[in-house]
Design an enzyme around this catalytic site. Sequence first.
Site, short mmCIF file in Angstrom:
data_model
loop_
_atom_site.label_atom_id
_atom_site.label_comp_id
_atom_site.label_asym_id
_atom_site.label_seq_id
_atom_site.Cartn_x
_atom_site.Cartn_y
_atom_site.Cartn_z
N SER A 153 -5.39 11.02 -48.36
CA SER A 153 -6.63 10.25 -48.33
C SER A 153 -6.41 8.96 -49.10
O SER A 153 -5.68 8.94 -50.09
CB SER A 153 -7.76 11.06 -48.97
OG SER A 153 -8.77 10.20 -49.46
N THR A 168 -14.62 36.68 -33.03
CA THR A 168 -15.48 36.21 -31.94
C THR A 168 -16.63 35.51 -32.63
O THR A 168 -17.04 35.93 -33.72
CB THR A 168 -16.00 37.37 -31.06
OG1 THR A 168 -16.86 38.19 -31.84
CG2 THR A 168 -14.87 38.21 -30.48
N HIS A 169 -17.13 34.46 -32.02
CA HIS A 169 -18.21 33.65 -32.63
C HIS A 169 -17.79 33.14 -34.02
O HIS A 169 -18.64 32.90 -34.86
CB HIS A 169 -19.50 34.45 -32.75
CG HIS A 169 -19.88 35.18 -31.50
ND1 HIS A 169 -20.67 34.64 -30.52
CD2 HIS A 169 -19.53 36.42 -31.06
CE1 HIS A 169 -20.81 35.52 -29.53
NE2 HIS A 169 -20.12 36.60 -29.83
N GLN A 207 -6.03 0.44 -7.59
CA GLN A 207 -5.18 -0.09 -8.66
C GLN A 207 -5.58 0.52 -10.01
O GLN A 207 -4.78 0.57 -10.94
CB GLN A 207 -5.31 -1.61 -8.70
CG GLN A 207 -4.47 -2.29 -9.76
CD GLN A 207 -4.34 -3.78 -9.52
OE1 GLN A 207 -3.68 -4.20 -8.57
NE2 GLN A 207 -4.97 -4.59 -10.34
N TYR A 257 -6.51 2.03 2.27
CA TYR A 257 -6.34 1.50 0.92
C TYR A 257 -7.50 0.56 0.55
O TYR A 257 -7.98 -0.21 1.37
CB TYR A 257 -5.01 0.73 0.81
CG TYR A 257 -4.83 0.08 -0.54
CD1 TYR A 257 -4.29 0.79 -1.61
CD2 TYR A 257 -5.23 -1.24 -0.76
CE1 TYR A 257 -4.15 0.20 -2.87
CE2 TYR A 257 -5.10 -1.84 -2.01
CZ TYR A 257 -4.56 -1.11 -3.05
OH TYR A 257 -4.43 -1.69 -4.29
N ASN A 266 -4.58 16.13 -45.30
CA ASN A 266 -5.51 16.25 -44.17
C ASN A 266 -4.82 16.61 -42.86
O ASN A 266 -3.69 16.16 -42.61
CB ASN A 266 -6.27 14.93 -44.00
CG ASN A 266 -7.26 14.69 -45.12
OD1 ASN A 266 -7.80 15.64 -45.69
ND2 ASN A 266 -7.48 13.44 -45.45
N LYS A 302 -5.93 15.12 -51.56
CA LYS A 302 -6.09 15.58 -50.18
C LYS A 302 -4.81 15.66 -49.38
O LYS A 302 -3.91 14.85 -49.51
CB LYS A 302 -7.06 14.65 -49.46
CG LYS A 302 -8.46 14.67 -50.01
CD LYS A 302 -9.27 15.81 -49.44
CE LYS A 302 -9.48 15.55 -48.01
NZ LYS A 302 -10.69 15.86 -47.41
N GLU A 333 -6.51 17.16 -35.70
CA GLU A 333 -7.78 16.54 -35.32
C GLU A 333 -7.61 15.57 -34.16
O GLU A 333 -8.46 15.50 -33.27
CB GLU A 333 -8.38 15.81 -36.52
CG GLU A 333 -8.89 16.76 -37.58
CD GLU A 333 -9.24 16.05 -38.89
OE1 GLU A 333 -10.15 16.52 -39.55
OE2 GLU A 333 -8.59 15.05 -39.22
N ASN A 370 0.82 -1.22 0.00
CA ASN A 370 0.00 0.00 0.00
C ASN A 370 0.85 1.26 0.00
O ASN A 370 0.60 2.20 -0.76
CB ASN A 370 -0.97 0.00 1.19
CG ASN A 370 -1.91 -1.19 1.14
OD1 ASN A 370 -1.93 -1.93 0.15
ND2 ASN A 370 -2.68 -1.39 2.20
N LYS A 393 -3.66 3.29 -12.39
CA LYS A 393 -2.52 3.06 -13.28
C LYS A 393 -2.82 3.38 -14.73
O LYS A 393 -2.14 4.20 -15.35
CB LYS A 393 -2.05 1.60 -13.21
CG LYS A 393 -1.87 1.01 -11.85
CD LYS A 393 -0.59 1.43 -11.22
CE LYS A 393 -0.56 1.07 -9.74
NZ LYS A 393 -1.78 1.35 -8.97
N1 ARG Z 1 -1.24 -3.59 -7.38
C1 ARG Z 1 -1.80 -2.94 -6.24
C2 ARG Z 1 -2.23 -1.51 -6.65
O1 ARG Z 1 -1.88 -1.11 -7.67
C3 ARG Z 1 -0.79 -2.86 -5.16
C4 ARG Z 1 -1.36 -2.73 -3.79
C5 ARG Z 1 -1.99 -4.00 -3.36
N2 ARG Z 1 -2.37 -3.91 -1.99
C6 ARG Z 1 -3.26 -4.75 -1.42
N3 ARG Z 1 -3.49 -4.54 -0.19
N4 ARG Z 1 -3.84 -5.69 -2.08
O2 ARG Z 1 -2.92 -0.83 -5.95
#
Ligand code: ARG
Length: 414
Positions: free
Chosen positions: A258, A144-145, A303, A298, A266, A264, A271, A99, A306
């Site tokens: 294109s 503007t606009h 998780q 926690y 582009n 073209k 975009e 954690n 990520k």
């Molecule tokens: N892979 C977990 C995360 O990204 C790590 C922490 C896991 N902790 C737990 N008490 N299960 O959060």
Amino acid sequence: MTLWGGRVEGSLDPAVWEFLRADDAELLPYDCEATCVHARRLLDAGILTAAEFEEVETALASLAQDRGAILRSDEDVHSAIERRLGEVGRKIHAGRSRNDQVAAAMRLYVLDACAEARQEIEALALVVLSFAEAEAETLMPGYTHLQRGQPVTLGHHLLAWVEMLDRDRTRFAVAGESAAASPLGAGALAGSTLGLPAPPGQMRNSIDAVADRDFALDYLYAVAVLYTHLSRIGEEIVLWSSGEFGFARLPESAATGSSMMPQKLNPDVAELARGKAGTAIGRLAGLLATVKGLPLAYDRDLQEDKAPVFAARRDVRLGLQALTALVAGLEVNRERMAAAASDPLVLATDAAEALVREGVAFREAHERVAGSVRAGSFSPAGTAAESVAARGAPGPGGVREALAEARARFGGSL
Ligand code: ARG
């Protein structure tokens, strides 16, 4: 074997294992760094010998770049590191939990991502500044606009982009500050009995240290606003490079053709900058929704920080680099811009202001000029070039002053 294999009997259902596994190989160098900081605390407390610490330090240094070291049988990067450290790895988790470990690694990751974003923003701002310098005298209508308003110089318009980017730079600095603290020592949520020394920059509250993801939200917010800006810049490039505007030509190094229409060229880069803004906003909204309502400290929900953070970093890097290439190669059609700026109606405000200087109340002046515009009899006194010069900042002199100021503000970095 999992880090918690002593608690459960037998192996997990493969579907459960796949569901739980973290896709977090990107954290590897950052987790190695945080693990090294923790190992030093264990050394200082006499839990690791000097030889063991050195062994850990050396192993972590080579492991940091070795993503192949993470196996499908590892639950996450933290488990992989402990396994790869071998016998001494069995000691390394004293006084810590995944954690505080994952929070520490994510903070280092975000800190690095913020520094990288600032660099890439500065590279784009540098290109925009040179562009503004070259176009300090180029007249164009300001809108503007999306309707013609008053004449400006392209330089003045481009300096607006620089201001947006400068604030983005600040937002990444702020997000970096929010990430720059250490949750190490919090352990699972409430520290340990081992009396380890505090890590540098330790967070005040152990429960907050493992529960907090504000730093990731701050980062995703900075990315969302940056991309909102890139989408507006992208949209202007889309408009300017259209046949209807004809203000700019896309460089072939940053445009696409294109598959069917041979003529073209582009603006896909512009975009995609616009399109990825939606994704960037979604990532922020998604993580806010994940964190909302979670009980401290926690929870495994965390998780989910990520994927959005990793993807955001990639989009920031690639998007800024591509846009830098696009802007660097834009070819301005000064004649088309000047022709649009010579629309007499963009001088209507100046005409009203001329009446004000003669003592007419502005509302009265506005009505008189509007009347002549409606009757089709409006004719301006001066030119667009005189108009921009008279208003100061939007004119060539104002642009040069603003350029010098902006270069100083960006300091040595530009
Ligand atoms: N892979 C977990 C995360 O990204 C790590 C922490 C896991 N902790 C737990 N008490 N299960 O959060």
